[in-house]
Design a protein around this motif. Sequence first.
Motif, PDB file in Angstrom:
ATOM      1  N   THR A  83       0.846  -1.187   0.000  1.00 55.57           N
ATOM      2  CA  THR A  83       0.000   0.000   0.000  1.00 55.57           C
ATOM      3  C   THR A  83       0.884   1.239   0.000  1.00 55.57           C
ATOM      4  OG1 THR A  83      -1.714  -1.168   1.254  1.00 55.57           O
ATOM      5  CG2 THR A  83      -1.837   1.233   1.207  1.00 55.57           C
ATOM      6  N   GLU A 113      -4.717  -1.526  15.111  1.00 56.92           N
ATOM      7  CA  GLU A 113      -5.574  -2.663  14.784  1.00 56.92           C
ATOM      8  C   GLU A 113      -4.666  -3.818  14.388  1.00 56.92           C
ATOM      9  OE1 GLU A 113      -8.430  -1.655  11.804  1.00 56.92           O
ATOM     10  OE2 GLU A 113      -9.212   0.080  12.913  1.00 56.92           O
ATOM     11  N   ASN A 122      -1.193  -3.227  12.634  1.00 62.29           N
ATOM     12  CA  ASN A 122      -1.148  -1.969  11.896  1.00 62.29           C
ATOM     13  C   ASN A 122      -1.525  -0.767  12.749  1.00 62.29           C
ATOM     14  OD1 ASN A 122      -0.573  -3.445   9.478  1.00 62.29           O
ATOM     15  ND2 ASN A 122      -2.755  -3.946   9.341  1.00 62.29           N
ATOM     16  N   TYR A 135      -3.046   3.152  12.488  1.00 59.93           N
ATOM     17  CA  TYR A 135      -3.837   3.999  11.606  1.00 59.93           C
ATOM     18  C   TYR A 135      -4.056   5.371  12.237  1.00 59.93           C
ATOM     19  CZ  TYR A 135      -5.151  -0.229   9.024  1.00 59.93           C
ATOM     20  OH  TYR A 135      -5.129  -1.385   8.286  1.00 59.93           O
ATOM     21  N   SER A 152      -6.958   8.189  11.980  1.00 59.95           N
ATOM     22  CA  SER A 152      -8.342   8.299  11.511  1.00 59.95           C
ATOM     23  C   SER A 152      -8.756   9.760  11.452  1.00 59.95           C
ATOM     24  CB  SER A 152      -9.288   7.534  12.448  1.00 59.95           C
ATOM     25  OG  SER A 152      -8.999   6.159  12.436  1.00 59.95           O
ATOM     26  N   LYS A 207      -9.049   6.491   6.829  1.00 58.38           N
ATOM     27  CA  LYS A 207      -7.965   5.901   7.614  1.00 58.38           C
ATOM     28  C   LYS A 207      -6.679   5.884   6.806  1.00 58.38           C
ATOM     29  CE  LYS A 207     -10.384   2.870  10.836  1.00 58.38           C
ATOM     30  NZ  LYS A 207     -10.469   1.487  11.366  1.00 58.38           N
ATOM     31  N   GLN A 229      -2.839   4.425   6.971  1.00 54.98           N
ATOM     32  CA  GLN A 229      -1.979   3.481   7.678  1.00 54.98           C
ATOM     33  C   GLN A 229      -0.553   4.018   7.752  1.00 54.98           C
ATOM     34  OE1 GLN A 229      -2.040  -0.480   6.075  1.00 54.98           O
ATOM     35  NE2 GLN A 229      -0.406  -1.216   7.421  1.00 54.98           N
ATOM     36  N   GLY A 275       2.441   7.449  13.698  1.00 59.25           N
ATOM     37  CA  GLY A 275       1.002   7.614  13.889  1.00 59.25           C
ATOM     38  C   GLY A 275       0.686   8.721  14.870  1.00 59.25           C
TER      39      GLY A 275
END
Length: 561
Positions: free
Chosen positions: A456, A502, A505, A507, A509, A535, A537, A544
Motif C-alpha cells: 500500500t 488494529e 497496523n 492507523y 483516523s 484511515k 496506515q 502515527g
Amino acid sequence: MKKPVLIWLAALFGVAANAQDLMTGPLASVSTQLQPVKTGNAQFVQKLEASQPNYRATFSVTKTSEKGKGDEGKYFLNLSDLDATSVSYKVEKDVIAVMADTKQHRKFVRYSENGELKSLTDRVKLYADNPELAKALVESLKKAILAAEKAYKPARTPESLDDLRQWLKTSIGTEAIGSDNYEQTLTFDQGNPLRAVFRRSEVGAKGTASTETFSFNLGDLGLDGLQVEAKGRRFELSLFTQQKQKLIGYAKDGKLDNVVQSFEIISGDADKIRDIAAAWRKLIPQAVKQLESRKPTFANMASAQKYLESSIVAAKTNDRTIEQTLKPDCICTYTRRETNHKNNTEEVYEFNLADLADKGTKLGVDKELYAIDLKTRDNRKFISYTKNGVRQNYVSGLELAADNLETVRYTSLAFEKAAQLCAQSRKSPVPATSQQARLAWIQEQLPKDLGEKELTSYSMVPENGTCDLKLTVTQSGKKTSELVYDLALKDFNADATSFDVEGKNVYVSLITKGKEKLVKTFKDGKPSDYVHTVKIQLGDIEKGRYVAEAFKQLIRNCVPN
C-alpha cells in the motif's frame, strides 16, 4: 510417698529465693492433692514433676484397668499458659475430673500416651475421688498458675539488628518432635546482611528426608501474620512478607520450585518458639527501615538508564534460560531469548517509555521467577512485538524476568522515573512555522509500499491551498487498485482525529463533523460512495502519534472563525 516428693520439690525451688516464695507452696499443695483415685473399673495414679525453670511442669496420669492394663498420659507445659479462671471440676459418673484450660484455648500443652507424643492440646485433666479434694486441687492449681505468671520471664533477646541476627542464627536449630526430626538453619549473606536463607530438612520415622530452602530479604518481612500456631504435635512460627507479596524464593530438594509469601519455623517447645517470635518482632522493623534507607534516587535519565540496563540480566531456572537485553532510551527496545527443553524463542519489544502507565510497572512472579510487568497507559496496544523474526500484533504489556530479587528490586522505580522524564522531554517533530510546512512534513511521513503480500502506498497533494487535499491510496498485489479521497479539511472534526492500533497496523483516523458523509471518493477513476471516516496506515506508533497531531493542527487552521 508424699513426703519425699515434697522434700524434692522444696530442694528444687530453693534455687532462687523469689522462685521459692512464688512456686514452692502452690506446687507442693498440688502435688499433695494428686492422690490415687479409684473408680468402679480402674484406678488413676497421678504425679507432678517440676523442672527448671520452675514454671514448667509435667503432670502424669496413669490409668490402670481391673485387668492390670496401664495407660500413661503425660502433660508437658508452662503453667503460665493455663487460664486460672478456667480451672474447675466436674463429676463424670464415678469420678471427679479437675480441668484447666489454656488462655484463649491455645494448644500450648504437649501430650503423650504411653510415651508416644500426640497432638498438642489446650486442656489438662486430673482427677479427685471426693468433692473436698477436688475443690482443694482447684484452688491450689489456681495459685500455682498465678505464681507461674509472675515467675515466667521470656528470654532476653538483643536489641540491635546485628545482634538479633546472630541470636536467631544460634537459636534456630534442630528440633526432635516424637519420631520426626527437623534440621533448621538460618544463614545470612556476607555481602548483603539483609539477605537471609532459611533451610529446613524433615527426617521422618522411616528416615526419608526432604529439604526446603527459602531465600529472602529481612526488610521484605512484615509483622502482620507473625504468630505461633499449634499444628499437630509441633509449633509453627509463620513469617509473611509485607502485604503478603510473593518475594521469597523457594526451592525443594535443591530445585527451584516457586516464589512464595511465607515460611514457617518449627519447634516442639512453646517457650522457645515464643522467644524466637519475640526476636523477629524486634528485628523486622529495623530491617524494614534499613532496606528503605538503601532505596536509590534516580535524579536524571542517565541514572535510571544505568540501573535498568544493568539490572535486566540472564535468568535461569531448572529447565529454562532467559537471555535478556534492554536498551532503555525513550524509545526502548527489549530483547528476550528463551531456551527450554521444548523449543527456543526470540521476542523483541519496542515502545516509548512515556507511554507506560503511571504506576504501570509492577513486580510479580512467573512460577519460579520474579517478573517485572510493564503496562501502557489505558492498556493501549502501543508496544511493537516481534516473535522469531515475525511481526505480531501490537500489545499493551510485556514481562521481564529475574531469578534474583535484589537485582530488580528497584526496577519499577527506575522505569517510573524514566517514563516521567521521557514524557517531560518529548518534543514534537511537527513543524510549527506554517500550514505549508506541516503539510510537507505529513507528505514525507506517508508510507510507500507498506505491507507484506499486498503493498500500500499513499500520496497527498493540495488541490486549493492547504485546506483542500487529494489523498490517493494505491494497493498493488495480483492486481492494482486506486482509491482517491477529496479532503475538505473544514468538514473534519479536529478533536476526533486520532491514531490507534488494529492488529499489526497503526492507523490515523480523520472523521468528519457529526460523522456526516461528506468525503467524496473515487475508486479506480470512477466516483464511489461518500464516507465520513478516512484511515491512513502508518509504519509505526511514533509516526502515527505525530501525523495525527499534524492533521489536528491543519484542520483547526482550516475551520473558519
